[in-house]
Design a protein around this motif. Structure first.
Motif, PDB file in Angstrom:
ATOM      1  N   GLY A  95       0.773  -1.239   0.000  1.00 61.08           N
ATOM      2  CA  GLY A  95       0.000   0.000   0.000  1.00 61.08           C
ATOM      3  C   GLY A  95       0.798   1.279   0.000  1.00 61.08           C
ATOM      4  N   ILE A  96       2.100   1.212  -0.297  1.00 63.20           N
ATOM      5  CA  ILE A  96       2.948   2.401  -0.333  1.00 63.20           C
ATOM      6  C   ILE A  96       3.243   2.773  -1.784  1.00 63.20           C
ATOM      7  CG2 ILE A  96       5.254   3.313   0.196  1.00 63.20           C
ATOM      8  CD1 ILE A  96       5.221   1.720   2.735  1.00 63.20           C
ATOM      9  N   GLY A  97       3.024   4.040  -2.131  1.00 68.69           N
ATOM     10  CA  GLY A  97       3.341   4.510  -3.475  1.00 68.69           C
ATOM     11  C   GLY A  97       2.314   4.153  -4.520  1.00 68.69           C
ATOM     12  N   GLY A  98       1.121   3.763  -4.112  1.00 67.55           N
ATOM     13  CA  GLY A  98       0.065   3.406  -5.061  1.00 67.55           C
ATOM     14  C   GLY A  98      -0.717   4.619  -5.530  1.00 67.55           C
ATOM     15  N   GLU A  99      -1.893   4.356  -6.084  1.00 66.10           N
ATOM     16  CA  GLU A  99      -2.718   5.445  -6.592  1.00 66.10           C
ATOM     17  C   GLU A  99      -3.268   6.299  -5.452  1.00 66.10           C
ATOM     18  OE1 GLU A  99      -3.071   6.217  -9.759  1.00 66.10           O
ATOM     19  OE2 GLU A  99      -1.733   4.552 -10.295  1.00 66.10           O
ATOM     20  N   THR A 100      -3.485   5.688  -4.300  1.00 69.10           N
ATOM     21  CA  THR A 100      -4.016   6.411  -3.144  1.00 69.10           C
ATOM     22  C   THR A 100      -3.042   6.316  -1.984  1.00 69.10           C
ATOM     23  OG1 THR A 100      -5.219   4.431  -2.416  1.00 69.10           O
ATOM     24  CG2 THR A 100      -6.403   6.008  -3.832  1.00 69.10           C
ATOM     25  N   PRO A 101      -3.082   7.248  -1.033  1.00 67.72           N
ATOM     26  CA  PRO A 101      -2.171   7.207   0.113  1.00 67.72           C
ATOM     27  C   PRO A 101      -2.320   5.931   0.933  1.00 67.72           C
ATOM     28  CG  PRO A 101      -3.202   9.364  -0.066  1.00 67.72           C
ATOM     29  CD  PRO A 101      -3.904   8.477  -1.047  1.00 67.72           C
ATOM     30  N   PHE A 102      -1.282   5.618   1.671  1.00 68.03           N
ATOM     31  CA  PHE A 102      -1.246   4.407   2.498  1.00 68.03           C
ATOM     32  C   PHE A 102      -2.410   4.401   3.493  1.00 68.03           C
ATOM     33  CE2 PHE A 102       0.063   2.304   6.452  1.00 68.03           C
ATOM     34  CZ  PHE A 102       0.442   1.057   5.983  1.00 68.03           C
ATOM     35  N   ASN A 103      -3.069   3.250   3.594  1.00 69.66           N
ATOM     36  CA  ASN A 103      -4.178   3.069   4.533  1.00 69.66           C
ATOM     37  C   ASN A 103      -4.036   1.696   5.156  1.00 69.66           C
ATOM     38  OD1 ASN A 103      -6.532   2.779   5.964  1.00 69.66           O
ATOM     39  ND2 ASN A 103      -7.901   3.320   4.273  1.00 69.66           N
ATOM     40  N   SER A 104      -3.615   1.657   6.418  1.00 70.87           N
ATOM     41  CA  SER A 104      -3.345   0.377   7.070  1.00 70.87           C
ATOM     42  C   SER A 104      -4.591  -0.498   7.170  1.00 70.87           C
ATOM     43  CB  SER A 104      -2.770   0.607   8.469  1.00 70.87           C
ATOM     44  OG  SER A 104      -3.692   1.309   9.287  1.00 70.87           O
ATOM     45  N   GLU A 105      -5.785   0.102   7.111  1.00 66.78           N
ATOM     46  CA  GLU A 105      -7.014  -0.680   7.223  1.00 66.78           C
ATOM     47  C   GLU A 105      -7.238  -1.579   6.013  1.00 66.78           C
ATOM     48  OE1 GLU A 105      -8.782  -0.857   9.982  1.00 66.78           O
ATOM     49  OE2 GLU A 105      -7.236   0.466  10.810  1.00 66.78           O
ATOM     50  N   LEU A 106      -6.552  -1.294   4.926  1.00 61.15           N
ATOM     51  CA  LEU A 106      -6.706  -2.114   3.724  1.00 61.15           C
ATOM     52  C   LEU A 106      -5.776  -3.322   3.725  1.00 61.15           C
ATOM     53  CD1 LEU A 106      -6.967   0.728   1.042  1.00 61.15           C
ATOM     54  CD2 LEU A 106      -8.819  -0.492   2.208  1.00 61.15           C
ATOM     55  N   LEU A 107      -4.891  -3.434   4.728  1.00 65.96           N
ATOM     56  CA  LEU A 107      -3.960  -4.547   4.820  1.00 65.96           C
ATOM     57  C   LEU A 107      -4.601  -5.733   5.525  1.00 65.96           C
ATOM     58  CD1 LEU A 107      -0.756  -2.611   5.949  1.00 65.96           C
ATOM     59  CD2 LEU A 107      -1.363  -3.287   3.613  1.00 65.96           C
ATOM     60  N   SER A 108      -4.100  -6.924   5.191  1.00 65.27           N
ATOM     61  CA  SER A 108      -4.564  -8.116   5.882  1.00 65.27           C
ATOM     62  C   SER A 108      -3.915  -8.185   7.264  1.00 65.27           C
ATOM     63  CB  SER A 108      -4.199  -9.364   5.083  1.00 65.27           C
ATOM     64  OG  SER A 108      -2.786  -9.543   5.068  1.00 65.27           O
ATOM     65  N   ALA A 109      -4.456  -9.029   8.126  1.00 67.16           N
ATOM     66  CA  ALA A 109      -3.883  -9.188   9.469  1.00 67.16           C
ATOM     67  C   ALA A 109      -2.445  -9.674   9.384  1.00 67.16           C
ATOM     68  CB  ALA A 109      -4.736 -10.160  10.282  1.00 67.16           C
ATOM     69  N   ALA A 110      -2.142 -10.556   8.439  1.00 69.53           N
ATOM     70  CA  ALA A 110      -0.789 -11.076   8.269  1.00 69.53           C
ATOM     71  C   ALA A 110       0.166  -9.971   7.824  1.00 69.53           C
ATOM     72  CB  ALA A 110      -0.783 -12.220   7.262  1.00 69.53           C
ATOM     73  N   GLN A 111      -0.284  -9.115   6.924  1.00 68.92           N
ATOM     74  CA  GLN A 111       0.551  -8.000   6.474  1.00 68.92           C
ATOM     75  C   GLN A 111       0.856  -7.046   7.631  1.00 68.92           C
ATOM     76  OE1 GLN A 111      -2.026  -6.747   3.199  1.00 68.92           O
ATOM     77  NE2 GLN A 111      -0.334  -7.093   1.766  1.00 68.92           N
ATOM     78  N   LYS A 112      -0.153  -6.763   8.441  1.00 67.33           N
ATOM     79  CA  LYS A 112       0.066  -5.864   9.581  1.00 67.33           C
ATOM     80  C   LYS A 112       1.084  -6.443  10.552  1.00 67.33           C
ATOM     81  CE  LYS A 112      -4.550  -3.756   9.482  1.00 67.33           C
ATOM     82  NZ  LYS A 112      -5.822  -3.578  10.224  1.00 67.33           N
ATOM     83  N   ARG A 113       0.968  -7.744  10.846  1.00 71.64           N
ATOM     84  CA  ARG A 113       1.925  -8.374  11.766  1.00 71.64           C
ATOM     85  C   ARG A 113       3.340  -8.309  11.201  1.00 71.64           C
ATOM     86  NH1 ARG A 113      -2.207 -12.306  12.179  1.00 71.64           N
ATOM     87  NH2 ARG A 113      -1.051 -13.668  10.747  1.00 71.64           N
ATOM     88  N   GLY A 114       3.465  -8.566   9.899  1.00 71.75           N
ATOM     89  CA  GLY A 114       4.782  -8.535   9.277  1.00 71.75           C
ATOM     90  C   GLY A 114       5.398  -7.148   9.301  1.00 71.75           C
ATOM     91  N   LEU A 115       4.607  -6.124   9.039  1.00 71.94           N
ATOM     92  CA  LEU A 115       5.122  -4.760   9.033  1.00 71.94           C
ATOM     93  C   LEU A 115       5.501  -4.295  10.431  1.00 71.94           C
ATOM     94  CD1 LEU A 115       2.783  -2.986   6.445  1.00 71.94           C
ATOM     95  CD2 LEU A 115       5.108  -3.840   6.109  1.00 71.94           C
ATOM     96  N   LEU A 116       4.735  -4.703  11.431  1.00 70.94           N
ATOM     97  CA  LEU A 116       5.084  -4.331  12.804  1.00 70.94           C
ATOM     98  C   LEU A 116       6.380  -5.008  13.241  1.00 70.94           C
ATOM     99  CD1 LEU A 116       1.550  -4.383  14.480  1.00 70.94           C
ATOM    100  CD2 LEU A 116       2.988  -2.384  14.031  1.00 70.94           C
ATOM    101  N   ARG A 117       6.592  -6.256  12.806  1.00 66.69           N
ATOM    102  CA  ARG A 117       7.869  -6.919  13.104  1.00 66.69           C
ATOM    103  C   ARG A 117       9.013  -6.193  12.412  1.00 66.69           C
ATOM    104  NH1 ARG A 117       4.930 -11.788  12.228  1.00 66.69           N
ATOM    105  NH2 ARG A 117       5.843 -11.950  10.141  1.00 66.69           N
TER     106      ARG A 117
END
Length: 296
Positions: A95-117
């Protein structure tokens, strides 16, 4: 004229001060600098009168958790770099650098865990990378990469954590070290000796500065000395052979013809600044001075 590759720049203006007695002259030089937009080039400009600040610098807002990725997305949109396009394109999967600004709510639970790590581990990686980055010489991390990072993002991050706005090596070199000659962490539990040779590899001047190893700040001490520098010759006590002995310890040295650099009550690291370094040190052929723990 210096042309920037990006819409936003960071401008650093330095005025050398050789001690308290030089402060008034340095302030006069400082007041002579005038800054204005290029659109006003050719117009008459005067010195802006500044008022004394009533307080310190306010604490910087620090992103938390996934806010880091929103900040990355925001800055990449402000300052796009063509040479980074291939890497930045991969960020769109999170969700970084796409057509719209980053929105963490659009990420899956697995993606959120990975990014926090990633946030947690990257801070440790950047911190420890700077302790032994790139080429070394007698225990000193030489930091030849300063100012010319290219796609070496780890060097850029770890160097700017400790020394944001580094000059290129030909202008100034900034070797640093966390350990003594035996590879052990520098600590106020011990006393150290370092002898700067008479042929120190700096055409202009050099300085040795002390920082605590945790917060990377200078630490207050009883003699208000935070560096040993040839830019303040009245403070220095040379040996008869032209070398400069330096005592690095928490308590004052006793009965020694030695230049005391007070250490904090904890682990610390040393930063050596060589202004206009010689070609020998730029080629990493100069034997850098060792930091030797004393036997009590």
């Amino acid at each position: 004229m210096i042309e920037s590759r990006t819409p936003m720049v960071w401008y650093i203006q330095r005025t050398g001060v050789a001690g308290e007695q030089d402060l008034d002259a340095a302030l006069e030089v400082h007041d002579g600098f005038i800054h204005y937009p290029l659109s006003e080039y050719g117009e008459s400009h005067g010195v802006v009168s500044l008022q004394q600040s009533s307080g310190g610098i306010p604490p910087m807002a620090r992103p938390q958790g996934l806010e880091w990725f929103a900040l990355i997305d925001q800055e990449l949109r402000k300052n796009p770099l063509a040479e980074d396009a291939a890497m930045v394109a991969q960020f769109k999967y999170i969700g970084i650098g796409g057509e719209t600004p980053f929105n963490s709510e659009l990420l899956s639970a697995a993606q959120k865990r990975g990014l926090l790590r990633a946030v947690e581990s990257s801070a440790r990686i950047i911190d420890y990378a700077g302790r032994q980055l790139g080429a070394t010489s007698y225990g000193w991390s030489m930091m030849f990469e300063g100012g010319r990072y290219g796609q070496d993002y780890l060097s850029r991050a770890s160097i700017n954590l400790r020394a944001a706005g580094l000059n290129v090596p030909e202008r100034a070199l900034y070797p640093n070290r966390y350990t003594d000659s035996q590879g052990m962490q520098l600590s106020s539990k011990y006393q150290y000796r370092m002898t700067m040779p008479a042929d120190a590899p700096a055409k202009e001047f050099w300085s040795l500065t002390m920082y605590d190893a945790t917060n990377l700040f200078m630490v207050e001490n009883e003699i208000n000395r935070y560096s040993i520098s040839t830019n303040r010759p009245e403070e220095l006590k040379y040996a008869t052979d032209g070398t400069l002995p330096i005592c690095i310890q928490h308590q004052p040295p006793e009965g020694e013809h030695c230049n005391w650099l007070p250490a904090p009550e904890d682990d610390f690291y040393l930063h050596l600044r060589l202004y206009e370094p010689t070609q020998q040190v730029l080629d990493n052929e100069y034997p850098m001075p060792q930091v030797i723990k004393q036997t009590l």
